[in-house]
Design an enzyme around this catalytic site. Sequence first.
Site, PDB file in Angstrom:
ATOM      1  N   TYR A  60      61.960 -35.650 -54.463  1.00 52.75           N
ATOM      2  CA  TYR A  60      61.771 -35.941 -55.879  1.00 52.75           C
ATOM      3  C   TYR A  60      62.512 -34.964 -56.750  1.00 52.75           C
ATOM      4  O   TYR A  60      62.515 -33.734 -56.414  1.00 52.75           O
ATOM      5  CB  TYR A  60      60.311 -35.843 -56.466  1.00 52.75           C
ATOM      6  CG  TYR A  60      60.009 -36.709 -57.331  1.00 52.75           C
ATOM      7  CD1 TYR A  60      60.335 -36.394 -58.639  1.00 52.75           C
ATOM      8  CD2 TYR A  60      58.751 -37.451 -57.389  1.00 52.75           C
ATOM      9  CE1 TYR A  60      60.148 -37.236 -59.772  1.00 52.75           C
ATOM     10  CE2 TYR A  60      58.569 -38.485 -58.425  1.00 52.75           C
ATOM     11  CZ  TYR A  60      59.167 -38.107 -59.860  1.00 52.75           C
ATOM     12  OH  TYR A  60      58.816 -38.760 -60.869  1.00 52.75           O
ATOM     13  N   TYR A  99      56.912 -31.552 -73.888  1.00 51.21           N
ATOM     14  CA  TYR A  99      56.821 -32.089 -72.474  1.00 51.21           C
ATOM     15  C   TYR A  99      57.113 -31.021 -71.428  1.00 51.21           C
ATOM     16  O   TYR A  99      56.515 -31.267 -70.332  1.00 51.21           O
ATOM     17  CB  TYR A  99      57.781 -33.121 -72.527  1.00 51.21           C
ATOM     18  CG  TYR A  99      57.855 -33.974 -71.119  1.00 51.21           C
ATOM     19  CD1 TYR A  99      57.123 -35.093 -70.996  1.00 51.21           C
ATOM     20  CD2 TYR A  99      58.759 -33.489 -70.165  1.00 51.21           C
ATOM     21  CE1 TYR A  99      56.947 -35.796 -69.649  1.00 51.21           C
ATOM     22  CE2 TYR A  99      58.905 -34.345 -68.925  1.00 51.21           C
ATOM     23  CZ  TYR A  99      58.051 -35.259 -68.683  1.00 51.21           C
ATOM     24  OH  TYR A  99      57.893 -35.719 -67.488  1.00 51.21           O
ATOM     25  N   HIS A 108      54.529 -30.256 -68.227  1.00 51.96           N
ATOM     26  CA  HIS A 108      55.232 -30.634 -66.953  1.00 51.96           C
ATOM     27  C   HIS A 108      55.190 -29.351 -66.265  1.00 51.96           C
ATOM     28  O   HIS A 108      54.758 -29.157 -65.016  1.00 51.96           O
ATOM     29  CB  HIS A 108      56.679 -30.921 -67.177  1.00 51.96           C
ATOM     30  CG  HIS A 108      57.241 -31.265 -65.782  1.00 51.96           C
ATOM     31  ND1 HIS A 108      57.866 -30.109 -64.964  1.00 51.96           N
ATOM     32  CD2 HIS A 108      57.495 -32.218 -64.907  1.00 51.96           C
ATOM     33  CE1 HIS A 108      58.452 -30.508 -64.076  1.00 51.96           C
ATOM     34  NE2 HIS A 108      58.302 -31.902 -63.988  1.00 51.96           N
ATOM     35  N   TRP A 136      47.620 -36.184 -65.305  1.00 47.97           N
ATOM     36  CA  TRP A 136      49.001 -36.321 -65.795  1.00 47.97           C
ATOM     37  C   TRP A 136      48.862 -37.329 -66.761  1.00 47.97           C
ATOM     38  O   TRP A 136      49.444 -37.282 -67.812  1.00 47.97           O
ATOM     39  CB  TRP A 136      49.756 -36.359 -64.546  1.00 47.97           C
ATOM     40  CG  TRP A 136      51.311 -36.839 -65.059  1.00 47.97           C
ATOM     41  CD1 TRP A 136      51.816 -38.066 -64.928  1.00 47.97           C
ATOM     42  CD2 TRP A 136      52.174 -35.787 -65.512  1.00 47.97           C
ATOM     43  NE1 TRP A 136      53.134 -37.692 -65.523  1.00 47.97           N
ATOM     44  CE2 TRP A 136      53.356 -36.589 -65.851  1.00 47.97           C
ATOM     45  CE3 TRP A 136      52.158 -34.361 -65.937  1.00 47.97           C
ATOM     46  CZ2 TRP A 136      54.720 -36.136 -66.486  1.00 47.97           C
ATOM     47  CZ3 TRP A 136      53.257 -33.913 -66.515  1.00 47.97           C
ATOM     48  CH2 TRP A 136      54.519 -34.597 -66.605  1.00 47.97           C
TER      49      TRP A 136
END
Length: 898
Positions: free
Chosen positions: A815, A792, A796, A850
């Site tokens: 964010y 992951y 990312h 994504w």
Amino acid sequence: MTDTDLGVVRPDRTTDGPWSDRVVALLQQMTLREKLAQLVGLWVGAGADGEVVAPLQDAMIGEQAPPFEEFAGEGLGHLTRMFGTRPVEPEAGRRALRDAQRWLVANTRLGIPAIAHEECLTGLAAWRATTFPTPLAWGASFDAELVERMGAAIGTSMADLGVHQGLAPVLDVIQDPRWGRVDECISEDPYVVGTIGTAYVRGLQSAGIIATLKHFVGYSSSRAGRNLAPVHAGPRELADLLLPPFEMAVLDGGARSVMHSYAEVDGVPAAADRTLLTALLREQWGFDGTVVADYFGVAFLHTLHAVASDLADAARQALEAGVDIELPTGNAFLEPLAAAVECGEVSSGLVDLAVLRVLTQKEDLGLLDADFGAEPPRTRIDLDPAEHRALAARLAEESVVLLTNDGVLPLREPARVAVVGPNADRPEALFGCYSFVNHVLPQHPGTELGIDVATVLGALRGELAGAEVTYARGCEVDDDVRDGIAAAVDAARGADVAVVVVGDQAGLFGRGTVGEGCDRDSLELPGVQRELVEAVVATGTPVVLVLLTGRPYAIGWAVEGCAAVVQAFFPGEEGASAIAGVLSGRVNPSGRLPVSLPNSAGTQPYSYLHPPLGGASSVSSVATAPVLPFGHGLGYTTFSYPGLVLRESEVPTDGTIHVAVDVRNDGDRAGAEVVQLYGHDVVGSVTRPVAQLLAYARVELAPGEQATVHLAVPATRLAFSDRSLRRVVEPGAVDVWVGRSCVTARCRGRHPRRAGRPAPARPRAPPTRRPGGPMARVCFLSRIRPDRVDAYRERHAAVWPEMLAALRETGWRDYTLHLAPDGLLVGVVDVDDFDAAREAMAAREVNARWQAQMAELFGSDGPPDEGFVVLECVFDLDAQLAAADEGAAAGEDGAGLD
């Protein structure tokens, strides 16, 4: 000046209003002197034995008050402190009060009994009556329900004796700990003062006793903390800080009496301030009870303030302002006022208004129908019953604040304990200034306390039955004699732990270190107590410092040097047992500081409710930060906050914010947590506090137990006076958080109030509002299987910069992502319109890419959209971050995955 100019009715229209026919008929029968007799009190026997329990009492009354029959021949409004002036057996006092009332009924023309009033702040101030913890301890408990039960218990004892009115609670907001009367006050926070003070009012009045709010207003803001010194509070400070507790007790508690303050605010004494006592209290708040003078306060307009030329002028000004009753006796409202009315200088209509209020209150109490013909029962009166002692014990236990603890507490079966200090073996050290023990008994040497009271030394010997407990006083509370310090040091050297008990002696007018007229110019411990503590610390034996005080002291040195520090604000007759229980571990401490712990006298006055410029500053060499903050307190278990949710995405300015807080006991023993919800107006038309308590709740939890606490916060909790001095709730964003003090946050977020014009603090009609876009702080919670965390991270890193740009363009801000080693993924982002931003982001090609990568990585167990939960406040990020990768911090906008 005419009655119309004063805003009161003309003399011939005084009887129009909310008065019963019976009350009006009584008024119409009265002569002028009979009317004035209803507006004064009589302090029976005051000064007979040289007692001085009121300011300038000897000058105002003389050596002795006049005989009762001589003074009360025309009638009497109040009987002053028949139980609270000298020791009197309860049964004898009840008979004497009944005899006085019977005499008034039988020997005055109209036969109207008097209202009997007493002090009752820490319990009825009478010999042999239960003495509860002082109001600072009420504040430390954060338990309004328990304070209400205490008030009801006090009221029951008063009613049993035939007393009608209690001169409590004190609703002054603490401003400066140097002021001697801090021990009578509840907190530096007006909301805590208001909620707990209102609870006391409800409790006392539930027993049929009139509660009296004091001191209205500004008394605690005296310059440099000096008693009766001038007050220079502006109208905004009065409206936003000092008045709200009184407003709450009047509107929410239904208080039936108010006592004016001795203070002069910006040059105007409260006793002569019609804007305060009539325009605000009666006309704006709708108060319809009686306003009573603080003792000699009417005469002080002439003798102290010099705003009245003589006592007649003082009486006129007080009546015009709205004072109904002169206490404790009739210095100005009898002959001086009679002469002024008879010569036309004072309108009889003013007198009639006050008399109507007094007679109405007597009618409500049932006094107009009482003849006191029956003999009181001969049974013994127990003013200190077991159920009252149990309440006193519980309140004392809940109020003890554990300030610091390096693990020495709770004491685990120590073999040898040295107990030292001037407050270790003195029962008087447990009581405040307005307790009977310290208010009256010092003037009657040799008289027993009248109640069973253990000292801290005695309680520890009982609590630690298996330990060898030695004792050395060390020094006195407030002198410079050091002869006993060496013995205290020797005792500590031979012990496993030393318990050092220091602090105050409450008293009146210089007869103590704290109390009315006992102000300080230093916040160091009185006398040589600091030298004693430091000498014992130097032995190397672990020191548990116990503070029995009526104010917070500057003890930063002790917080740093002692193994543990325990603060008890005059905990009352069961206080020693509560302290011993905390030290042994029988009691899990749950008290919280109702005041900031100051770092020095030079930084006062200080409040945690300061605006930004009231905090630390690079342009000043004076550090203002307290040693420990408002709301601080430790215990023997640990609590966490798994989640916090605000029900509404926005609220109108006249609406209510509903908050649900999850709290869990993560320790191995039961305990109580005080959930504290704070807020901060991000932008206001005037400067706003950096933190403001919005709500609080005590919750008791067993080990491992979790509960959800629901808090309803009216938007008016955020009201303030704008630049035009209108009390408003302005639209805009509010930062909210839950913490264990005003400076610690377990959950933090931002909550919007709907756009629109500012709403009045107590609106008569809903304000018009313009709809505004909702704003939210969103928390994304997902779980990644631990075996896929590294994969992951790689995916990312490859796509995140492009994703971040798209997020910004579609309305997402700030964010931040956190990925813990166990696979917990926490994302936090602010967004103006969640639905619109989500729709816009879904249309972006990078988002589709994504999602495809995540599906490829996780398959059917990838994190679904439904797992992205919209919240108005983030979950407990402190706990989440503690589990995150060490050293990973994504504090900047777009810093990416840590």
